[in-house]
Scaffold this motif. Structure first.
Motif, PDB file in Angstrom:
ATOM      1  N   LYS A   4       0.835  -1.200   0.000  1.00 28.07           N
ATOM      2  CA  LYS A   4       0.000   0.000   0.000  1.00 28.07           C
ATOM      3  C   LYS A   4       0.873   1.255   0.000  1.00 28.07           C
ATOM      4  O   LYS A   4       0.614   2.202  -0.743  1.00 28.07           O
ATOM      5  CB  LYS A   4      -0.916  -0.005   1.216  1.00 28.07           C
ATOM      6  N   GLU A   5       1.926   1.256   0.811  1.00 30.71           N
ATOM      7  CA  GLU A   5       2.823   2.416   0.856  1.00 30.71           C
ATOM      8  C   GLU A   5       3.510   2.627  -0.496  1.00 30.71           C
ATOM      9  O   GLU A   5       3.635   3.756  -0.963  1.00 30.71           O
ATOM     10  CB  GLU A   5       3.868   2.222   1.950  1.00 30.71           C
ATOM     11  N   ARG A   6       3.950   1.538  -1.122  1.00 34.64           N
ATOM     12  CA  ARG A   6       4.601   1.653  -2.437  1.00 34.64           C
ATOM     13  C   ARG A   6       3.648   2.209  -3.476  1.00 34.64           C
ATOM     14  O   ARG A   6       4.017   3.058  -4.285  1.00 34.64           O
ATOM     15  CB  ARG A   6       5.114   0.291  -2.900  1.00 34.64           C
ATOM     16  N   LEU A   7       2.419   1.729  -3.454  1.00 32.90           N
ATOM     17  CA  LEU A   7       1.427   2.213  -4.412  1.00 32.90           C
ATOM     18  C   LEU A   7       1.130   3.695  -4.187  1.00 32.90           C
ATOM     19  O   LEU A   7       0.993   4.448  -5.151  1.00 32.90           O
ATOM     20  CB  LEU A   7       0.149   1.390  -4.304  1.00 32.90           C
ATOM     21  N   ALA A  55       1.529   9.235  -6.027  1.00 31.30           N
ATOM     22  CA  ALA A  55       1.929  10.614  -5.724  1.00 31.30           C
ATOM     23  C   ALA A  55       2.930  11.120  -6.762  1.00 31.30           C
ATOM     24  O   ALA A  55       2.853  12.262  -7.216  1.00 31.30           O
ATOM     25  CB  ALA A  55       2.524  10.693  -4.323  1.00 31.30           C
ATOM     26  N   HIS A  56       3.850  10.250  -7.155  1.00 30.42           N
ATOM     27  CA  HIS A  56       4.840  10.628  -8.166  1.00 30.42           C
ATOM     28  C   HIS A  56       4.156  10.927  -9.504  1.00 30.42           C
ATOM     29  O   HIS A  56       4.468  11.903 -10.176  1.00 30.42           O
ATOM     30  CB  HIS A  56       5.852   9.501  -8.331  1.00 30.42           C
ATOM     31  N   ASN A  92       5.753  13.021 -15.031  1.00 28.33           N
ATOM     32  CA  ASN A  92       5.591  12.154 -16.198  1.00 28.33           C
ATOM     33  C   ASN A  92       4.281  12.506 -16.879  1.00 28.33           C
ATOM     34  O   ASN A  92       3.220  12.180 -16.394  1.00 28.33           O
ATOM     35  CB  ASN A  92       5.564  10.679 -15.788  1.00 28.33           C
ATOM     36  N   THR A  93       4.370  13.149 -18.021  1.00 25.22           N
ATOM     37  CA  THR A  93       3.149  13.534 -18.715  1.00 25.22           C
ATOM     38  C   THR A  93       2.745  12.501 -19.766  1.00 25.22           C
ATOM     39  O   THR A  93       1.638  12.524 -20.239  1.00 25.22           O
ATOM     40  CB  THR A  93       3.328  14.908 -19.401  1.00 25.22           C
ATOM     41  N   GLU A 146      -7.969   9.933 -12.772  1.00 30.32           N
ATOM     42  CA  GLU A 146      -7.092   8.840 -13.146  1.00 30.32           C
ATOM     43  C   GLU A 146      -7.537   7.590 -12.407  1.00 30.32           C
ATOM     44  O   GLU A 146      -7.773   7.624 -11.201  1.00 30.32           O
ATOM     45  CB  GLU A 146      -5.642   9.149 -12.789  1.00 30.32           C
ATOM     46  N   VAL A 147      -7.652   6.502 -13.138  1.00 29.07           N
ATOM     47  CA  VAL A 147      -8.087   5.242 -12.547  1.00 29.07           C
ATOM     48  C   VAL A 147      -7.020   4.189 -12.826  1.00 29.07           C
ATOM     49  O   VAL A 147      -6.697   3.919 -13.978  1.00 29.07           O
ATOM     50  CB  VAL A 147      -9.447   4.785 -13.127  1.00 29.07           C
TER      51      VAL A 147
END
Length: 86
Positions: free
Chosen positions: A19-22, A27-28, A34-35, A74-75
């Motif tokens: 969960k923390e990694r996701l 957030a990044h 990254n567009t 965003e999904v």
């Protein structure tokens, strides 16, 4: 007890680490750096396969990770097809 856990370096549960990694990945991505197409999706898919494989045998082709964008929404869609328990 949390003080002792801190001192002894008790490991976090796998779900909380995932969960923390996701959250960090999302957030990044939301920061706008990254567009284009997100480059983390293949790595995320490999991580999911590795974690699920610890518990049940799974075909890597049965996990699909996709990011859909519509306006400001965003999904992140993760589809996992689990084998029959038979």
């Amino acid at each position: 007890m949390s003080f002792f856990s801190f001192l002894l370096g008790e490991k976090k549960k796998t779900a909380s680490v995932a969960k923390e990694r996701l959250q960090i990945i999302l957030a990044h991505e939301r920061s706008g750096r990254n567009t284009g197409v997100p480059d983390y999706l293949p790595a995320l898919q490999r991580d999911l396969i590795a974690v699920i494989s610890k518990y049940i045998p799974i075909n890597p082709d049965d996990i699909k990770v996709q990011l859909d964008r519509e306006d400001n929404l965003e999904v992140l869609e993760v589809k996992i097809e689990l084998p029959d328990p038979r």
